[in-house]
Motif scaffolding. Structure first.
Motif, PDB file in Angstrom:
ATOM      1  N   ILE A 241       0.787  -1.372  -0.063  1.00  0.00           N
ATOM      2  CA  ILE A 241       0.117  -0.114   0.074  1.00  0.00           C
ATOM      3  C   ILE A 241       0.956   1.239  -0.057  1.00  0.00           C
ATOM      4  O   ILE A 241       1.718   1.368   0.940  1.00  0.00           O
ATOM      5  N   LEU A 242       0.835   2.030  -1.064  1.00  0.00           N
ATOM      6  CA  LEU A 242       1.676   3.143  -1.106  1.00  0.00           C
ATOM      7  C   LEU A 242       0.778   4.321  -0.669  1.00  0.00           C
ATOM      8  O   LEU A 242      -0.116   4.583  -1.079  1.00  0.00           O
ATOM      9  N   PHE A 243       1.618   4.972   0.482  1.00  0.00           N
ATOM     10  CA  PHE A 243       0.820   5.900   1.164  1.00  0.00           C
ATOM     11  C   PHE A 243       1.562   7.248   1.187  1.00  0.00           C
ATOM     12  O   PHE A 243       2.729   7.331   1.201  1.00  0.00           O
ATOM     13  N   GLY A 244       0.865   8.595   1.238  1.00  0.00           N
ATOM     14  CA  GLY A 244       1.477   9.609   1.222  1.00  0.00           C
ATOM     15  C   GLY A 244       0.377  10.794   0.690  1.00  0.00           C
ATOM     16  O   GLY A 244      -0.518  10.382  -0.094  1.00  0.00           O
ATOM     17  N   ALA A 245       0.913  12.081   0.704  1.00  0.00           N
ATOM     18  CA  ALA A 245       0.056  13.097   0.240  1.00  0.00           C
ATOM     19  C   ALA A 245       0.064  13.171  -0.907  1.00  0.00           C
ATOM     20  O   ALA A 245       0.966  12.588  -1.900  1.00  0.00           O
ATOM     21  N   PRO A 246      -1.014  14.240  -1.662  1.00  0.00           N
ATOM     22  CA  PRO A 246      -1.062  14.139  -3.160  1.00  0.00           C
ATOM     23  C   PRO A 246       0.484  14.749  -3.632  1.00  0.00           C
ATOM     24  O   PRO A 246       0.967  15.609  -2.993  1.00  0.00           O
ATOM     25  N   GLY A 247       0.850  14.169  -4.678  1.00  0.00           N
ATOM     26  CA  GLY A 247       2.004  14.743  -5.467  1.00  0.00           C
ATOM     27  C   GLY A 247       3.282  14.158  -4.739  1.00  0.00           C
ATOM     28  O   GLY A 247       4.575  14.695  -5.259  1.00  0.00           O
ATOM     29  N   VAL A 248       3.199  13.215  -3.699  1.00  0.00           N
ATOM     30  CA  VAL A 248       4.632  12.955  -3.166  1.00  0.00           C
ATOM     31  C   VAL A 248       5.433  11.852  -4.075  1.00  0.00           C
ATOM     32  O   VAL A 248       6.455  11.541  -3.982  1.00  0.00           O
ATOM     33  N   GLY A 249       4.589  11.459  -5.218  1.00  0.00           N
ATOM     34  CA  GLY A 249       5.122  10.461  -6.045  1.00  0.00           C
ATOM     35  C   GLY A 249       4.549   9.220  -6.174  1.00  0.00           C
ATOM     36  O   GLY A 249       5.346   8.015  -6.418  1.00  0.00           O
ATOM     37  N   LYS A 250       3.488   9.006  -5.536  1.00  0.00           N
ATOM     38  CA  LYS A 250       2.862   7.643  -5.461  1.00  0.00           C
ATOM     39  C   LYS A 250       2.847   7.072  -6.828  1.00  0.00           C
ATOM     40  O   LYS A 250       3.104   5.698  -6.979  1.00  0.00           O
ATOM     41  N   GLY A 251       2.314   7.713  -7.477  1.00  0.00           N
ATOM     42  CA  GLY A 251       1.999   7.128  -9.121  1.00  0.00           C
ATOM     43  C   GLY A 251       3.238   6.807  -9.894  1.00  0.00           C
ATOM     44  O   GLY A 251       3.236   5.709 -10.484  1.00  0.00           O
ATOM     45  N   THR A 252       4.229   7.629  -9.715  1.00  0.00           N
ATOM     46  CA  THR A 252       5.638   7.786 -10.266  1.00  0.00           C
ATOM     47  C   THR A 252       6.161   6.226  -9.817  1.00  0.00           C
ATOM     48  O   THR A 252       6.671   5.279 -10.551  1.00  0.00           O
ATOM     49  N   GLN A 253       6.211   6.246  -8.380  1.00  0.00           N
ATOM     50  CA  GLN A 253       7.055   5.061  -7.891  1.00  0.00           C
ATOM     51  C   GLN A 253       6.268   3.670  -8.239  1.00  0.00           C
ATOM     52  O   GLN A 253       6.663   2.688  -8.256  1.00  0.00           O
ATOM     53  N   ALA A 254       4.979   3.858  -8.027  1.00  0.00           N
ATOM     54  CA  ALA A 254       4.013   2.667  -8.095  1.00  0.00           C
ATOM     55  C   ALA A 254       4.039   1.987  -9.612  1.00  0.00           C
ATOM     56  O   ALA A 254       4.241   0.605  -9.630  1.00  0.00           O
ATOM     57  N   ALA A 255       4.130   2.907 -10.762  1.00  0.00           N
ATOM     58  CA  ALA A 255       4.381   2.234 -11.852  1.00  0.00           C
ATOM     59  C   ALA A 255       5.740   1.685 -12.084  1.00  0.00           C
ATOM     60  O   ALA A 255       5.918   0.373 -12.833  1.00  0.00           O
TER      61      ALA A 255
END
Ligand code: B4P
Length: 182
Positions: free
Chosen positions: A4-18
């Motif tokens: 579960i990748l957690f963090g504020a909007p814009g911390v880079g969740k989408g970037t790192q998850a990909a």
């Protein structure tokens, strides 16, 4: 690998998850991407989500919980997954816990990314998505502080929570996450 990748909007969740999805060969489940795809297709889900996503508010819990449950129950998620942007409220976290129990999903880890607020605003203004205006970003950060930040306390003592600094290059942060979940 179940993250579960957690963090504020814009911390880079989408970037790192990909990148993690590619590295481990597991699905990347982004509720934000699913909602935007639904909005683009003009489906009923998209119509429900539109006003919330565009203003930076949260889409109602029952709407997102339903879509995540369906994906997690699919064969594609049998050997692992990366959840990106879900859960965002304590009610979503509680529902996710029930879904894990029902589907007999274990070994979940939370990776919590942390980035200074000024850097978040800078990144999102640069990204320039339709919901990345200064006003919407400030609202999303407030919604995060009020509704999403408490989710971390929900996980304390239930599953391992890996704290990962989210400042630096995309590659450096990826290495930190890979080391943290190994
Ligand atoms: P999301 O799609 O989840 O988007 P996000 O939190 O804004 O971005 P993320 O953290 O993934 O950042 P990214 O990698 O893109 O949510 C959008 C909306 O959908 C929400 O406001 C809400 O309305 C709705 N929603 C979604 N899930 C929901 C849920 N569960 N319940 C209710 N509503 C929900 O990175 C941002 C930028 O930084 C990019 O341009 C990237 O290139 C850049 N970047 C990344 N890493 C960097 C680095 N290390 N250095 C410099 N730049 C970097």
């Amino acid at each position: 690998m179940r993250i579960i990748l957690f963090g504020a909007p814009g911390v880079g969740k989408g970037t790192q998850a990909a990148l993690l999805a590619q590295r481990f060969g597991i699905p990347h489940i982004s509720t934000g991407d699913m909602l935007r795809a639904a909005m683009q297709s003009g489906s009923e889900l998209g119509r429900k989500a539109k006003e919330y996503v565009e203003s930076g508010g949260l889409v109602p819990d029952e709407v997102v919980i339903g879509i995540v449950r369906d994906v997690l129950a699919s064969d594609a998620c049998r050997s692992g997954f990366i959840l990106d942007g879900f859960p965002r409220t304590t009610a979503q976290a509680e529902a996710l816990h029930r879904i894990f129990a029902e589907l007999k999903i274990n070994d979940v880890q939370v990776v919590s990314l942390d980035v200074a607020e000024d850097e978040i605003v800078r990144r999102l203004l640069l990204r320039g998505r339709a919901d990345d205006t200064e006003q919407t970003i400030r609202h999303r950060l407030q919604v995060y502080a009020d509704a999403t930040a408490p989710v971390k306390a929900f996980y304390a003592g239930k599953v391992p929570v890996r704290e990962v600094p989210g400042m630096g290059t995309v590659e450096d942060i990826q290495q930190r996450i890979v080391a943290a979940v190994a």
